[in-house]
Scaffold this active site. Structure first.
Site, short mmCIF file in Angstrom:
data_model
loop_
_atom_site.label_atom_id
_atom_site.label_comp_id
_atom_site.label_asym_id
_atom_site.label_seq_id
_atom_site.Cartn_x
_atom_site.Cartn_y
_atom_site.Cartn_z
N SER A 284 0.84 -1.20 0.00
CA SER A 284 0.00 0.00 0.00
C SER A 284 0.87 1.25 0.00
CB SER A 284 -0.89 0.02 1.25
OG SER A 284 -1.37 1.33 1.43
N HIS B 130 -1.09 -1.08 -4.41
CA HIS B 130 -2.38 -0.75 -3.81
C HIS B 130 -2.40 0.75 -3.49
CE1 HIS B 130 -6.02 -1.72 -1.42
NE2 HIS B 130 -5.55 -0.85 -0.52
N ASP C 287 -4.41 3.88 -1.99
CA ASP C 287 -5.47 4.23 -1.04
C ASP C 287 -5.93 5.67 -1.19
OD1 ASP C 287 -5.94 1.86 0.58
OD2 ASP C 287 -3.87 2.08 1.23
N MET D 187 -8.45 8.52 0.00
CA MET D 187 -9.29 8.85 1.18
C MET D 187 -9.79 10.28 1.07
SD MET D 187 -7.08 7.22 4.25
CE MET D 187 -6.39 5.56 4.15
N HIS E 241 -8.10 1.63 -4.33
CA HIS E 241 -9.06 1.43 -3.23
C HIS E 241 -9.67 2.78 -2.88
CE1 HIS E 241 -9.55 0.16 1.29
NE2 HIS E 241 -10.71 0.35 0.70
N MET F 256 -11.80 5.02 -0.79
CA MET F 256 -12.48 5.20 0.49
C MET F 256 -13.14 6.57 0.43
SD MET F 256 -9.53 3.49 2.84
CE MET F 256 -8.34 3.58 1.52
N MET G 1 -11.72 -5.68 4.86
CA MET G 1 -10.97 -4.74 5.71
C MET G 1 -10.74 -5.41 7.06
SD MET G 1 -10.48 -2.08 3.77
CE MET G 1 -9.50 -1.32 5.06
N GLY H 130 -2.93 3.63 8.15
CA GLY H 130 -2.03 2.48 8.18
C GLY H 130 -1.62 2.21 9.62
N ASP I 181 -6.97 -6.28 3.69
CA ASP I 181 -6.41 -4.94 3.82
C ASP I 181 -6.43 -4.48 5.27
OD1 ASP I 181 -5.42 -2.45 3.36
OD2 ASP I 181 -7.08 -1.74 2.12
N GLY J 226 -3.30 -4.41 8.71
CA GLY J 226 -2.61 -5.20 9.72
C GLY J 226 -2.03 -6.51 9.22
N GLY K 236 0.91 -2.34 4.20
CA GLY K 236 1.48 -0.99 4.27
C GLY K 236 2.72 -1.03 5.15
C1 DX5 Z 1 -6.32 1.45 5.49
C2 DX5 Z 1 -5.81 1.25 4.09
C3 DX5 Z 1 -4.75 0.21 3.99
C4 DX5 Z 1 -3.52 0.54 4.78
C5 DX5 Z 1 -2.93 -0.74 5.28
O1 DX5 Z 1 -7.43 2.27 5.47
O2 DX5 Z 1 -6.87 0.88 3.22
O3 DX5 Z 1 -4.44 -0.11 2.64
O4 DX5 Z 1 -2.56 1.26 4.08
O5 DX5 Z 1 -1.85 -0.41 6.10
P1 DX5 Z 1 -1.24 -1.42 7.15
O6 DX5 Z 1 -0.73 -2.60 6.37
O7 DX5 Z 1 -0.16 -0.63 7.80
O8 DX5 Z 1 -2.35 -1.82 8.08
ZN ZN Z 2 -6.47 -0.04 1.17
#
Ligand code: DX5
Ligand code: ZN
Length: 223
Positions: A11, A36, A38, A40, A69, A71, A140, A147, A176, A178, A198
């Site tokens: 990510s 990936h 993200d 937002m 992705h 959001m 999710m 992240g 996606d 953790g 990420g």
């Molecule tokens: C969270 C994002 C993820 C995020 C994952 O809202 O959609 O893609 O970057 O990050 P990690 O792997 O650090 O949880």
């Molecule tokens: Zn994501």
């Protein structure tokens, strides 16, 4: 692991945004299968990243697959801009609008693969009647927005249920949030085949990208 090929999708949220092109190249050289991306909006999620112009700027650096992705909500009016920015796959949240089926048709009409993301509190039944319109379900395993959050274990059962629902259809299950070498085997064993990472992918900087990805892949494939 099953016959399904495991894909790793670092990510870009965890990259150094001032060096985004170099970061993408370094991750792909280190073994990333997808990138990936993200997006937002500070409305659907409590954080703001970037929009279509930055996605367009990333595009020439991505030689693999651009996994966008979204959001954002409402999402429909923005789909065309992300398609034009070069997304290969556009994932929307089941909660991002009132007419998910219509949104998925719009993505397909733009010539893109379509995905649906499910928040941790959203049941798998949210996609039961759109399975024939989608290429991917994003589970999710954190609440979207940031992240570095901890993996929510209750989602493993959701992955298992979705894999059953999907049956013989050609639909990938992406995880996606953790994802680490510790959590990867749990979700791969349950039926996931795309792992977003990420923090675990970018930790330590570029000299560690290859070993970070290799560790996650080894852990996932051992499931
Ligand atoms: C969270 C994002 C993820 C995020 C994952 O809202 O959609 O893609 O970057 O990050 P990690 O792997 O650090 O949880
Ligand atoms: Zn994501």
């Amino acid at each position: 692991m099953s016959a399904r090929q495991l894909r790793l999708a670092p990510s870009i949220l965890s990259a150094d945004f001032a060096k985004i092109g170099e970061e993408i190249q370094a991750m792909e050289a280190a073994g990333a299968d997808w990138i990936h991306v993200d997006v937002m909006d500070n409305h659907f999620v409590p954080n703001l990243t970037f929009g279509p112009p930055v996605c367009s700027a990333m595009r020439p650096h991505i030689k693999t697959f651009m996994d966008v992705h979204l959001m954002i909500s409402p999402v429909d009016a923005s789909l065309e801009a992300y398609a034009k920015a070069g997304a290969d796959l556009i994932t929307v949240h089941a909660e991002a609008g009132p007419h998910l089926d219509r949104t998925l048709q719009a993505i397909k009409n733009l010539g893109k693969q379509a995905g649906v993301a499910l928040n941790p509190s959203t049941p798998e039944s949210a996609v039961a009647y759109v399975l024939d319109r989608i290429d991917l379900i994003c589970v999710m395993t954190v609440n979207p927005g940031f992240g570095g959050q901890s993996f929510i274990k209750s989602q493993v059962e959701k992955v298992r249920n979705l894999r059953k629902m999907i049956g013989e259809r050609d639909i990938r299950i992406e995880i996606d949030g953790g994802v680490t070498p510790e959590t990867a085997p749990l979700v791969v064993a349950a039926g996931a085949d795309v792992l977003v990472a990420g923090s675990a992918a970018f930790k330590g900087g570029p000299t560690f990208y290859r070993s970070n990805l290799a560790e996650i892949r080894r852990a996932g494939e051992s499931a």
